[in-house]
Design a protein around this motif. Structure first.
Motif, PDB file in Angstrom:
ATOM      1  N   MET A   1      31.952 -16.789  -1.878  1.00 22.49           N
ATOM      2  CA  MET A   1      31.202 -16.260  -0.735  1.00 22.49           C
ATOM      3  C   MET A   1      30.220 -17.319  -0.256  1.00 22.49           C
ATOM      4  SD  MET A   1      29.161 -12.654  -0.556  1.00 22.49           S
ATOM      5  CE  MET A   1      30.608 -11.811  -1.197  1.00 22.49           C
ATOM      6  N   THR A   2      30.024 -17.431   1.052  1.00 17.88           N
ATOM      7  CA  THR A   2      29.233 -18.515   1.611  1.00 17.88           C
ATOM      8  C   THR A   2      27.789 -18.120   1.899  1.00 17.88           C
ATOM      9  OG1 THR A   2      30.022 -17.897   3.799  1.00 17.88           O
ATOM     10  CG2 THR A   2      31.215 -19.645   2.663  1.00 17.88           C
ATOM     11  N   THR A   3      27.324 -17.015   1.346  1.00 19.10           N
ATOM     12  CA  THR A   3      25.946 -16.595   1.586  1.00 19.10           C
ATOM     13  C   THR A   3      24.965 -17.618   1.010  1.00 19.10           C
ATOM     14  OG1 THR A   3      26.712 -14.356   1.345  1.00 19.10           O
ATOM     15  CG2 THR A   3      24.350 -14.682   1.361  1.00 19.10           C
TER      16      THR A   3
ATOM     17  N   LEU B   1      23.601 -17.066   6.149  1.00 15.32           N
ATOM     18  CA  LEU B   1      24.867 -17.774   5.983  1.00 15.32           C
ATOM     19  C   LEU B   1      24.729 -19.237   6.379  1.00 15.32           C
ATOM     20  CD1 LEU B   1      27.315 -15.124   7.504  1.00 15.32           C
ATOM     21  CD2 LEU B   1      26.770 -15.507   5.087  1.00 15.32           C
TER      22      LEU B   1
ATOM     23  N   ALA C   1      25.361  -9.972   5.672  1.00 17.24           N
ATOM     24  CA  ALA C   1      25.766 -11.330   5.303  1.00 17.24           C
ATOM     25  C   ALA C   1      26.987 -11.320   4.396  1.00 17.24           C
ATOM     26  CB  ALA C   1      24.605 -12.046   4.616  1.00 17.24           C
TER      27      ALA C   1
ATOM     28  N   ASP D   1      27.414 -21.020   6.914  1.00 19.47           N
ATOM     29  CA  ASP D   1      28.520 -21.191   7.858  1.00 19.47           C
ATOM     30  C   ASP D   1      28.650 -19.922   8.695  1.00 19.47           C
ATOM     31  OD1 ASP D   1      30.836 -21.709   9.221  1.00 19.47           O
ATOM     32  OD2 ASP D   1      32.160 -21.558   7.476  1.00 19.47           O
ATOM     33  N   ARG D   2      28.445 -20.055  10.008  1.00 21.35           N
ATOM     34  CA  ARG D   2      28.573 -18.891  10.898  1.00 21.35           C
ATOM     35  C   ARG D   2      29.759 -19.052  11.838  1.00 21.35           C
ATOM     36  NH1 ARG D   2      22.771 -20.328  11.683  1.00 21.35           N
ATOM     37  NH2 ARG D   2      21.791 -19.560   9.767  1.00 21.35           N
TER      38      ARG D   2
ATOM     39  N   ALA E   1      30.660 -12.932   5.273  1.00 16.21           N
ATOM     40  CA  ALA E   1      31.160 -14.009   4.428  1.00 16.21           C
ATOM     41  C   ALA E   1      32.516 -13.649   3.825  1.00 16.21           C
ATOM     42  CB  ALA E   1      30.150 -14.319   3.321  1.00 16.21           C
TER      43      ALA E   1
ATOM     44  N   GLN F   1      35.122 -13.998   6.454  1.00 16.44           N
ATOM     45  CA  GLN F   1      35.383 -15.414   6.692  1.00 16.44           C
ATOM     46  C   GLN F   1      36.294 -15.998   5.612  1.00 16.44           C
ATOM     47  OE1 GLN F   1      31.253 -16.675   6.715  1.00 16.44           O
ATOM     48  NE2 GLN F   1      31.431 -17.384   8.831  1.00 16.44           N
ATOM     49  N   ASP F   2      36.057 -15.620   4.361  1.00 15.36           N
ATOM     50  CA  ASP F   2      36.768 -16.215   3.231  1.00 15.36           C
ATOM     51  C   ASP F   2      38.129 -15.590   2.967  1.00 15.36           C
ATOM     52  OD1 ASP F   2      34.547 -17.763   2.889  1.00 15.36           O
ATOM     53  OD2 ASP F   2      33.753 -16.627   1.193  1.00 15.36           O
TER      54      ASP F   2
END
Length: 382
Positions: free
Chosen positions: A1-3, A123, A357, A125-126, A361, A364-365
């Motif tokens: 996860m990109t949080t 995040l 968030a 990456d948005r 994420a 996104q992933d």
């Protein structure tokens, strides 16, 4: 996860931003107030997320659109119009007391907007994230529906930041809803000298109300509720016209079609009376299947979360009806939507921002969420 976990949501900053939005009153259809509100929402987004938030002009006021760039994957959806007329703030100012935030629009849905923006700010990456905040949700979304549907289809998943159900429960399904306006035209006459020469629109409207109420089918979730009536003007005149507004809620497309057909087929009981029907079920039902995958993601992040179907409609009805995975009720935890006792619970602000968030994420992933005409997949984020 990109949080980004080196930062946490700051509740004091969230409250400051919420105060800013609430103190710019934004009643639906007030174009000047809505422009001020849209500019404030755009400034909030740019302050925390960078980039440029665009005002999308419409006859109902400006909508706000922002993109984090890249291929679109998730649409964060909300609205900045409220039901409260200008001047409500003077009578009911923004306040934080005993763990509650009060003021016009804090729950529906300015608090949800603040939570979403502060959540996305966590995040690193948005990319793939879009935000759309519309100006006319409270009055039917006629000027924003096409844009909502366009961006939902482009993104492929929708998170709706309307207020939660009681206790923070997410909204996994919604009834379709709409308003019908039934106009009865009769003929005026003197109520004392020659009542028989008239065609009494009030009597005809009474028959029509009973016919309409009989269309309800509570067993399958269909309610047909007359709510507002206007008739007559003088106590000694047979009324020549009556108007009845009717609220309709349905859980299925089949019931939507049945009720709309029945309204179109209403016929007079009194000779010479005429019936005209306008309106319909403008928001299609949001089936619970539309939220299956996203609800599974939410429960992986916060296992205590629950979901429920509700009777009220939102812009999530439109996106779910397109087959786009949609989860609603991600906004403020509190209650009293559209009422003077509207409130938001302070101690839920940070957790809901983190939920926003985490969901973004995970989308996104994870792999693409699809319906394929059947139950949604729940593999994303594993």
């Amino acid at each position: 996860m990109t949080t980004h976990r080196t930062a946490q949501p700051r509740v004091d900053a969230m409250l400051d931003d919420l105060r800013t939005l609430v103190e710019i009153e934004s009643p639906s259809r007030d174009l000047k107030a809505l422009r001020d509100s849209a500019e404030a929402v755009a400034a909030l987004i740019e302050k925390h997320l960078g980039g440029r938030a665009t005002l999308v002009e419409s006859e109902a006021g400006p909508h706000v659109h922002w993109s984090g760039g890249g291929d679109p994957k998730v649409l964060v959806l909300g609205h900045h119009d409220t039901v409260f007329p200008l001047g409500t703030l003077e009578r009911r100012p923004f306040a934080v007391e005993d763990g509650r935030v009060t003021g016009p629009g804090v729950f529906d849905m300015l608090g949800g907007l603040v939570q979403a923006v502060h959540g996305l700010a966590l995040l690193d990456d948005r990319s793939g994230v879009e935000i759309l905040v519309t100006a006319d949700e409270e009055v039917g979304s006629r000027a924003s529906r096409a844009l909502i549907e366009e961006r939902a289809l482009a993104c492929g998943a929708v998170l709706v930041f309307e207020g939660s159900a009681d206790g923070g429960v997410l909204k996994t399904g919604r009834k379709g809803c709409g308003t019908f306006e039934v106009t009865v035209t009769g003929r005026a006459s003197h109520a004392g000298l020659e009542p028989e020469a008239g065609i009494n629109a009030l009597v005809e409207a009474s028959h029509q109300v009973l016919d309409m109420v009989a269309l309800s089918r509570p067993g399958v979730g269909t309610t047909v509720t007359p709510t507002v009536a206007s008739v007559g003007g003088q106590d000694n005149v047979v009324p020549a016209q009556a108007t009845v507004l009717v609220d309709v809620r349905v859980e299925s497309a089949e019931e939507k079609e049945r009720v709309e057909s029945a309204f179109a087929a209403l016929t007079p009981h009194l000779d010479g009376a005429r019936i005209e029907v306008q309106g319909g079920v403008g928001r299609p039902p949001m089936p619970e299947s539309a939220s299956t995958a996203l609800m599974a993601l939410a429960k992986r992040l916060f296992p205590q979360l629950e979901g429920t179907a509700v009777g009220g409609g939102s812009d999530g009805n439109f996106t779910a009806a397109l087959g786009v995975p949609t989860l609603d009720g991600l906004g403020a935890v509190g209650g009293g939507a559209h009422a003077d006792h509207e409130f938001l619970l302070v101690d839920t602000l940070a957790e809901r921002a983190e939920l926003a968030a985490g969901l973004v994420a995970a989308i996104q992933d994870g792999p693409e969420l699809t319906t394929d005409g059947g139950p949604l997949t729940a593999d994303a984020g594993r």
